[in-house]
Design an enzyme around this catalytic site. Sequence first.
Site, mmCIF file in Angstrom:
data_model
loop_
_atom_site.group_PDB
_atom_site.id
_atom_site.type_symbol
_atom_site.label_atom_id
_atom_site.label_comp_id
_atom_site.label_asym_id
_atom_site.label_seq_id
_atom_site.Cartn_x
_atom_site.Cartn_y
_atom_site.Cartn_z
ATOM 1 N N GLU A 175 -4.532 1.995 -4.359
ATOM 2 C CA GLU A 175 -3.124 2.028 -4.430
ATOM 3 C C GLU A 175 -2.596 0.913 -3.719
ATOM 4 O O GLU A 175 -1.868 0.817 -2.821
ATOM 5 C CB GLU A 175 -2.721 3.221 -3.760
ATOM 6 C CG GLU A 175 -3.839 4.124 -3.102
ATOM 7 C CD GLU A 175 -3.737 3.412 -1.702
ATOM 8 O OE1 GLU A 175 -4.631 2.675 -1.370
ATOM 9 O OE2 GLU A 175 -2.985 3.918 -0.698
ATOM 10 N N HIS A 224 -3.986 14.211 -9.297
ATOM 11 C CA HIS A 224 -4.388 12.833 -9.522
ATOM 12 C C HIS A 224 -3.447 12.471 -10.630
ATOM 13 O O HIS A 224 -2.921 11.329 -10.717
ATOM 14 C CB HIS A 224 -5.787 12.785 -10.205
ATOM 15 C CG HIS A 224 -6.673 11.327 -9.813
ATOM 16 N ND1 HIS A 224 -6.912 11.023 -8.507
ATOM 17 C CD2 HIS A 224 -6.794 10.431 -10.697
ATOM 18 C CE1 HIS A 224 -7.432 9.732 -8.730
ATOM 19 N NE2 HIS A 224 -7.366 9.382 -9.954
ATOM 20 N N ASP A 262 -1.165 9.136 -10.582
ATOM 21 C CA ASP A 262 -1.184 8.099 -11.713
ATOM 22 C C ASP A 262 0.536 7.787 -12.118
ATOM 23 O O ASP A 262 0.816 6.644 -12.073
ATOM 24 C CB ASP A 262 -1.933 8.621 -13.074
ATOM 25 C CG ASP A 262 -3.319 8.450 -12.694
ATOM 26 O OD1 ASP A 262 -3.796 7.960 -11.539
ATOM 27 O OD2 ASP A 262 -4.171 8.655 -13.530
ATOM 28 N N ASN A 310 -1.987 12.755 -3.538
ATOM 29 C CA ASN A 310 -2.984 13.460 -4.651
ATOM 30 C C ASN A 310 -3.460 14.690 -4.375
ATOM 31 O O ASN A 310 -3.512 15.349 -5.241
ATOM 32 C CB ASN A 310 -4.122 12.469 -4.570
ATOM 33 C CG ASN A 310 -3.977 11.078 -5.505
ATOM 34 O OD1 ASN A 310 -3.316 10.974 -6.367
ATOM 35 N ND2 ASN A 310 -4.606 10.002 -5.242
ATOM 36 N N ASP A 338 0.691 -1.140 0.027
ATOM 37 C CA ASP A 338 -0.040 -0.204 0.008
ATOM 38 C C ASP A 338 0.902 1.115 -0.043
ATOM 39 O O ASP A 338 1.882 1.327 0.837
ATOM 40 C CB ASP A 338 -0.995 -0.183 1.316
ATOM 41 C CG ASP A 338 -1.893 0.998 1.133
ATOM 42 O OD1 ASP A 338 -3.157 0.466 0.991
ATOM 43 O OD2 ASP A 338 -1.736 2.100 1.399
HETATM 44 N N1 LIG Z 1 -4.086 9.119 -8.671
HETATM 45 C C1 LIG Z 1 -4.760 7.957 -8.134
HETATM 46 N N2 LIG Z 1 -5.043 7.927 -7.022
HETATM 47 C C2 LIG Z 1 -5.802 6.842 -6.656
HETATM 48 C C3 LIG Z 1 -6.241 5.772 -7.716
HETATM 49 N N3 LIG Z 1 -6.847 4.910 -6.954
HETATM 50 C C4 LIG Z 1 -6.927 5.284 -5.766
HETATM 51 N N4 LIG Z 1 -6.272 6.328 -5.451
HETATM 52 C C5 LIG Z 1 -6.155 7.251 -4.074
HETATM 53 O O1 LIG Z 1 -5.510 6.616 -3.251
HETATM 54 C C6 LIG Z 1 -5.632 7.103 -1.992
HETATM 55 C C7 LIG Z 1 -5.807 5.990 -0.866
HETATM 56 O O2 LIG Z 1 -5.536 6.662 0.316
HETATM 57 P P1 LIG Z 1 -6.059 5.948 1.709
HETATM 58 O O3 LIG Z 1 -6.208 4.532 1.295
HETATM 59 O O4 LIG Z 1 -7.091 6.788 2.190
HETATM 60 O O5 LIG Z 1 -4.901 5.905 2.686
HETATM 61 P P2 LIG Z 1 -3.370 6.857 2.379
HETATM 62 O O6 LIG Z 1 -3.679 8.374 2.332
HETATM 63 O O7 LIG Z 1 -2.490 6.230 1.186
HETATM 64 O O8 LIG Z 1 -2.660 6.731 3.700
HETATM 65 P P3 LIG Z 1 -1.979 5.527 4.339
HETATM 66 O O9 LIG Z 1 -2.460 4.178 3.529
HETATM 67 O O10 LIG Z 1 -2.667 5.118 5.705
HETATM 68 O O11 LIG Z 1 -0.742 5.690 3.964
HETATM 69 C C8 LIG Z 1 -7.092 7.884 -2.384
HETATM 70 O O12 LIG Z 1 -7.004 9.336 -2.177
HETATM 71 C C9 LIG Z 1 -7.612 7.289 -3.514
HETATM 72 O O13 LIG Z 1 -8.262 8.580 -4.202
HETATM 73 C C10 LIG Z 1 -5.729 5.951 -9.051
HETATM 74 O O14 LIG Z 1 -6.074 5.068 -10.034
HETATM 75 N N5 LIG Z 1 -5.012 7.140 -9.343
#
Ligand SMILES: Nc1nc2c(ncn2[C@@H]2O[C@H](COP(=O)(O)OP(=O)(O)OP(=O)(O)O)[C@@H](O)[C@H]2O)c(=O)[nH]1
Length: 370
Positions: free
Chosen positions: A282, A251, A255, A246, A238
Amino acid sequence: MWEVMNDLLAARRHSRYFNHTRSYHLFTRVRLIAWLLMVLQSGWILIDWLLLPGEVSTTIAYARLTASGCCLLLGLWFSHPYRLEVSLIRLLLLVLVLTLFQTASTIILEHHGYQSTVAGYAFFPFMIMTMLAIFPLTLFEVAGFAAFVLLVELITQLWLGSFGEVGALNDLWLLAVLGAIAGWASVNQLNMLLVLYRQATRDPLTGLANRRQVMEQLEEDMRQSSVSRKPLAVMMFDLDKFKSFNDHYGHAAGDIVLKQFARILRDNAKRKEDLAGRFGGEEFLLVLPGMNVEQAVELAESIRAACHATRLKVPTGDEVSFTTSIGIAMQQPDEDRSGLLQRADEALYLAKDSGRDRYCLAEPAAPAAA
Ligand SMILES: Nc1nc2c(ncn2[C@@H]2O[C@H](COP(=O)(O)OP(=O)(O)OP(=O)(O)O)[C@@H](O)[C@H]2O)c(=O)[nH]1
């Protein structure tokens, strides 16, 4: 483009998972043709009886029944349909049975002065060549099969003494043209299968396996590891603080990081049996059959360090870095897929809780209470 050409030329670069799919197609088609030929071969005995004198038709009937029996065995032979080498051997055997029958019938007819002009014999090599069109084969594979059919025809003509005559040259020419058309159709089928397979199993952003494929393959790999008693490791990844990344860089920058992370996974998990997949937004997963715990820990550290060291230019003009947390779990005896994934997930969250940018190894599952 070059990658596509390479995939159509030879199977060397096809993934183990695509080979399973292609193998299944070959398996079912060989079985279908074997059943069909079994019926046709024995059914044609009646036509032979009408067209040929008793002595000839009886001798040929034995050849037909033998070929028919071989087709029956080929149809009944159930090997695991996912092994490509076995599926190709089955196709080779089908071609061999047909060419052997062709040779035997030519010898019998020639011996009785018929020179293969009887209904249902002259077209035999053409039928074998055309049959190749229904199998999804690489260019090298189909060229090998077509060359074999041509060679048998050439040897037959030399043996009959007809080589060089206009009719015989026409036959060779027609066979070569049919071989080229069948080869084209065969390679096209492979191409279609590759395209559909990619669409159905790949994540469009990163090009890694999608969740569905990861889940299916993990199930199959766990089953095989239990049977062979080999270790199997999974790693769940992760990206750290990706939401604020982001929010801060946009965004599109996110990506770019996801694509770069996928590249790092691919570069590190390079064995043919390794499978890297995007599990969710992610979250990523590596399935590592045959990998023991020491190797898994070493690999996790190398991926963590590669991410830590990476610097990327994003559309805002900034140079950014990113890190990942990793949960590693080793398959336990009698453990099912969800149990293994749950332990990897718990290890991942332990890595997050302990400060991120690190890996944690899952504890073995507690034995079930008696
Ligand atoms: N750019 C982009 N962002 C994505 C995609 N899929 C998911 N995300 C983003 O990944 C982020 C996931 O964040 P969280 O799961 O809340 O956790 P985090 O901010 O990574 O925090 P921790 O996991 O605790 O370190 C969200 O803001 C989603 O919008 C994608 O295909 N592209």
